[in-house]
Write a protein that holds these residues in place. Structure first.
Motif, PDB file in Angstrom:
ATOM      1  N   THR A 193       7.036   9.601   0.297  1.00  0.00           N
ATOM      2  CA  THR A 193       6.261   8.499   0.859  1.00  0.00           C
ATOM      3  C   THR A 193       4.763   8.716   0.667  1.00  0.00           C
ATOM      4  N   VAL A 194       4.041   7.641   0.415  1.00  0.00           N
ATOM      5  CA  VAL A 194       2.579   7.709   0.380  1.00  0.00           C
ATOM      6  C   VAL A 194       2.041   6.632   1.313  1.00  0.00           C
ATOM      7  N   PRO A 195       0.830   6.820   1.799  1.00  0.00           N
ATOM      8  CA  PRO A 195       0.290   5.828   2.739  1.00  0.00           C
ATOM      9  C   PRO A 195      -0.124   4.535   2.031  1.00  0.00           C
ATOM     10  N   GLY A 196      -0.161   3.446   2.792  1.00  0.00           N
ATOM     11  CA  GLY A 196      -0.743   2.202   2.288  1.00  0.00           C
ATOM     12  C   GLY A 196       0.152   1.406   1.373  1.00  0.00           C
ATOM     13  N   ALA A 197       1.498   1.575   1.505  1.00  0.00           N
ATOM     14  CA  ALA A 197       2.404   0.865   0.601  1.00  0.00           C
ATOM     15  C   ALA A 197       2.145  -0.635   0.650  1.00  0.00           C
ATOM     16  N   GLU A 198       1.884  -1.152   1.858  1.00  0.00           N
ATOM     17  CA  GLU A 198       1.715  -2.595   2.005  1.00  0.00           C
ATOM     18  C   GLU A 198       0.513  -3.106   1.198  1.00  0.00           C
ATOM     19  N   ARG A 199      -0.595  -2.401   1.336  1.00  0.00           N
ATOM     20  CA  ARG A 199      -1.789  -2.824   0.609  1.00  0.00           C
ATOM     21  C   ARG A 199      -1.611  -2.696  -0.907  1.00  0.00           C
ATOM     22  N   ARG A 200      -0.894  -1.649  -1.320  1.00  0.00           N
ATOM     23  CA  ARG A 200      -0.645  -1.476  -2.757  1.00  0.00           C
ATOM     24  C   ARG A 200       0.184  -2.637  -3.311  1.00  0.00           C
TER      25      ARG A 200
ATOM     26  N   ARG B  46      -9.417   0.552  -0.273  1.00  0.00           N
ATOM     27  CA  ARG B  46      -9.331  -0.572  -1.184  1.00  0.00           C
ATOM     28  C   ARG B  46      -8.270  -0.291  -2.256  1.00  0.00           C
ATOM     29  N   PRO B  47      -7.295  -1.201  -2.436  1.00  0.00           N
ATOM     30  CA  PRO B  47      -6.297  -0.987  -3.492  1.00  0.00           C
ATOM     31  C   PRO B  47      -6.890  -1.366  -4.859  1.00  0.00           C
ATOM     32  N   LEU B  48      -6.437  -0.678  -5.886  1.00  0.00           N
ATOM     33  CA  LEU B  48      -6.957  -0.905  -7.241  1.00  0.00           C
ATOM     34  C   LEU B  48      -5.816  -0.641  -8.224  1.00  0.00           C
TER      35      LEU B  48
END
Lengths: 208, 208, 208, 208, 208, 208
Positions: free
Chosen positions: C134-141, C22-24
């Motif tokens: 790079t970090v994972p989940g760029a799209e969701r962030r 979950r992005p926050l």
């Protein structure tokens, strides 16, 4: 456990604590070293942090601060204050704020060299202004003290009851200073007998 | 628990915290030593780390930094700042950021020697810029304060409602400085009565 | 939570973190004391270890080292560096390396007295050479940032997509220095408006 | 994860570790501060303890001691040594002794300002005499390195196989000094190209 | 694991420990820095606390005290003593008192620069008077040593059996000093070959 | 375990402890360094904190304070006191207050260089006034001592029974000073034989 207490030795106070709902009498002791603390070592420029066994060292440190800054004992201690040890006898661990008053009185007693009357118990939480605050279970604490043969108690001002109902003479106090005054006159250097009639008299040890 | 508060004593503020969803009024106290801290001991060249009981010491340290660097109280404290103790009364542990404002106000109150009005509660998270931030459950906190007889509250600017709906007069503040100004004029050395009409007046203790 | 941000105040950066999947959005803040750190106290002869709330203090210390040694901000900070506090607002705990870039930017912002544009988020792990990884989940962030109304993002160079697909203008950076340059000209003492067109302009606070 | 490596930057080494039985390539980085450590602060009269993220700080400290006392890099570092940071990239925690060689090489690389060839991995436990000791799973480690495109490996002398079976050129070393020699000539002040044919050449950064 | 040992290097001793009931041969190593420790840093006015990996640092510290105060090695070490590292090779954790003798011998070996014979194991608890005390499982320890090709053992005086039954030559010792004498003459500065016939001879490294 | 004791060596005392309800004889040892402690390092301006293995270091520190301040041994120790190590032999952990007397006697023995009679056990809790307090299970402790061949015991004054019922000669003591007197005359510098008839005589080691 209380049978081994040495009469007339400063630095010892008995407090009725609650372990869960069960009351238990615990002797709290303080020891004071001849040396002066090293201000650099504890980082607050005043006194070494008391070392504690069976008691919360942080709480003991706060109680020493209240004693130093809110009562006349601070003048006795000087700055930096000497080394303090405080301990609960018998391998017991006490974390209740209700033991605050007894711990502070044990420190004050060892600091001015006068013993606490042996038939006295004390309980109450201390606030940072030196006020003695209500704690739960006063009735059970007093009943346990009476059962063990104690005849008087220093208690928070709000404590209900009287010696008829509790079987113990109640001395209600609002502040730590009042508690100290109730035991003996704390003017620095004074070595007269304690002022509460009928209590054991102990000449103050030579102040260092 | 709040019945033992000593009226007019600086360094005491009441905060409605949430334990889970249940609101609980907690008195936060601060104590200030006469000595100056030892800069070498805490490694940041300024002030000793406050000692905390029932509160997060790291958080208290940050709140002291915000108080020192974002308000006029910093001038009062000087460098290095004196020793601070902060504690939650009653053996309670408070970890909510919502207690930030109350802790900082208790520190400010003890620093300038003026008491906080006894019918006031305060809550709100503090950011590092000194801003007062919204916290959840404002309605429940205010209801609990009203139930206990408090009549006013220092709250984050975004808090909804008014005294009709909450039963408590709301003083909305955006920053810690605004909160301090709302209580009394903080110009160093000034000892006039507090400026909020109807609040208890306490002459500032002699500044050290 | 982000509604209480004070516009134009240096030392605040927003980072979209992932709690599980979950992005926050979390606001990271830095605070800088006026004093100089005590070299003896942290044992590395340079700067005091930053104090951290809700962030990893060891990681914050490493990020400060990268900022000092790999960018021009080191000259601003001098040796030993002043005291730093870093905190995550709202009582949140952030341990993701993805917050590295935001933490370092908050430190740089408070150090040079210029605020970060309020419509910007930043994420990316920092390596010891100052590189942004790079970090994972760029799209969701990025989706979460867009949903909250942010319009641009500082992201690792490898981040895929563009403003059409993400709804947020992407500023790709390879190093921390590039990230700082992207925000404003960091030459010491310069107080001109920030160089990114359309961003909020904040005159640098008087450098100490 | 390894795609973000900056070519030619000193202080970065890749090690194939085992998480359970699964091999994983981890980049280890070192950072060296300009300052000299404070001998008083770490109590061993020599160097500040390296600060570690994702690596065991005690182990890193021991590896720095081996590097200082068992190889020529000690002369480069001087006494007290400068500040060291070591970190595993990507938020990974590495506790295997097999990472010893890579951590020590990363420290040596940042100390003499020469980068490690980018197509190299290294693994092996270090003993206190500087000897490189066998670690389990060499085959799986090498297979993972080959799969990720690495073409050579520094390995303990006892490692079986050759480039035909492993797909990676093996450089067997018995000591840390041999490992350093295998990469480049470590005579202090020398800045000539590295001595392994075909490896990337990096002029040593200006020694401080 | 023991195949990587470097012959003739001081500071390495093998001890058969028990993990539960299973015997395991572990190499213990010591490393000695050129610098002198900082007396202020460890608070006992003498020597820096040894740093330990896979061994108990407090126990190692006590063993160093016994070595310094109960044997002639103390004169070699001087006051304050140099920096010590001790480690168990192979990522193994050893907490048995049975490893005391081996750890103390490794420290003594690195201190006087003479290696321990490579075909020797040692086990036994050390008391504060320097006495070597019985440990459980001597038979299983010796059997494991024999299986791995070791031919002699330093053991507590009370250990039963002889080389016929154990397959290992037993050297029984009552004190740490006797153990040191059994290996070589410890008079400071003497560099003659070791005195036990047939053992490997190592010229003492130049004493600092 | 007790078979390895070295006769006539100061600093060793045996105490019968209770592990649950099972009695167990444990040898407590003390070691004293030649150096003087560094007052700055432990922050109480007097003595270094004893280092403890298998015993509670805080409790050992308090016992040292009682020994220093409540008996004549304090004059022997001087200020700051030398370095102390205390340990329970055999890898055993002892946390019972009943071991207090034995630990304090071991410290006193090593301090004045006279050994404790080898056929003696000692048990009892120590209060901060130096009083020896009752502990539970005296009967079981004494039975275990008799079974192991010990012929006398130093016990709290309240201990019931006599040598007929316990099989061990009981020496009842009310304070630590009485316990020390019962063993030998503690006047500083005096080196005459111990005063209890029939006990082993040990000339005091040269006082430093």
């Amino acid at each position: 456990m209380l049978g081994d207490r040495m009469a007339g030795v400063p630095g010892s106070v008995v407090v009725p604590v609650l372990q869960g709902r069960r009351p238990l009498l615990v002797e709290v002791q303080a020891l004071l070293g001849p040396g002066r603390g090293s201000a650099a070592a504890n980082g607050n420029g005043s006194s070494p942090r008391p070392q504690a066994l069976g008691l919360d060292a942080s709480r003991a440190n706060l109680l020493l601060a209240v004693l130093s800054w809110r009562t006349a004992v601070g003048d006795l201690l000087g700055k930096p204050a000497p080394e303090f040890f405080v301990a609960a006898v018998g391998g017991i661990s006490v974390s209740e704020p209700a033991a605050d008053l007894a711990i502070a009185l044990a420190m004050a007693s060892i600091a001015d060299g006068r013993s606490i009357p042996p038939d006295l118990v004390a309980f109450g939480e201390l606030g940072l202004a030196g006020e003695v605050r209500t704690v739960p279970g006063a009735e059970r604490r007093l009943a346990e003290a009476r059962r063990a043969g104690f005849s008087r108690a220093l208690v928070p001002a709000s404590t209900p009851g009287d010696s008829t109902t509790t079987g113990v003479a109640l001395h209600r106090v609002r502040t730590l200073s009042e508690a100290l005054d109730a035991i003996h006159d704390h003017r620095v250097g004074r070595t007269s007998p304690v002022t509460m009639p009928g209590w054991s008299t102990v000449a103050a040890a030579a102040s260092r």
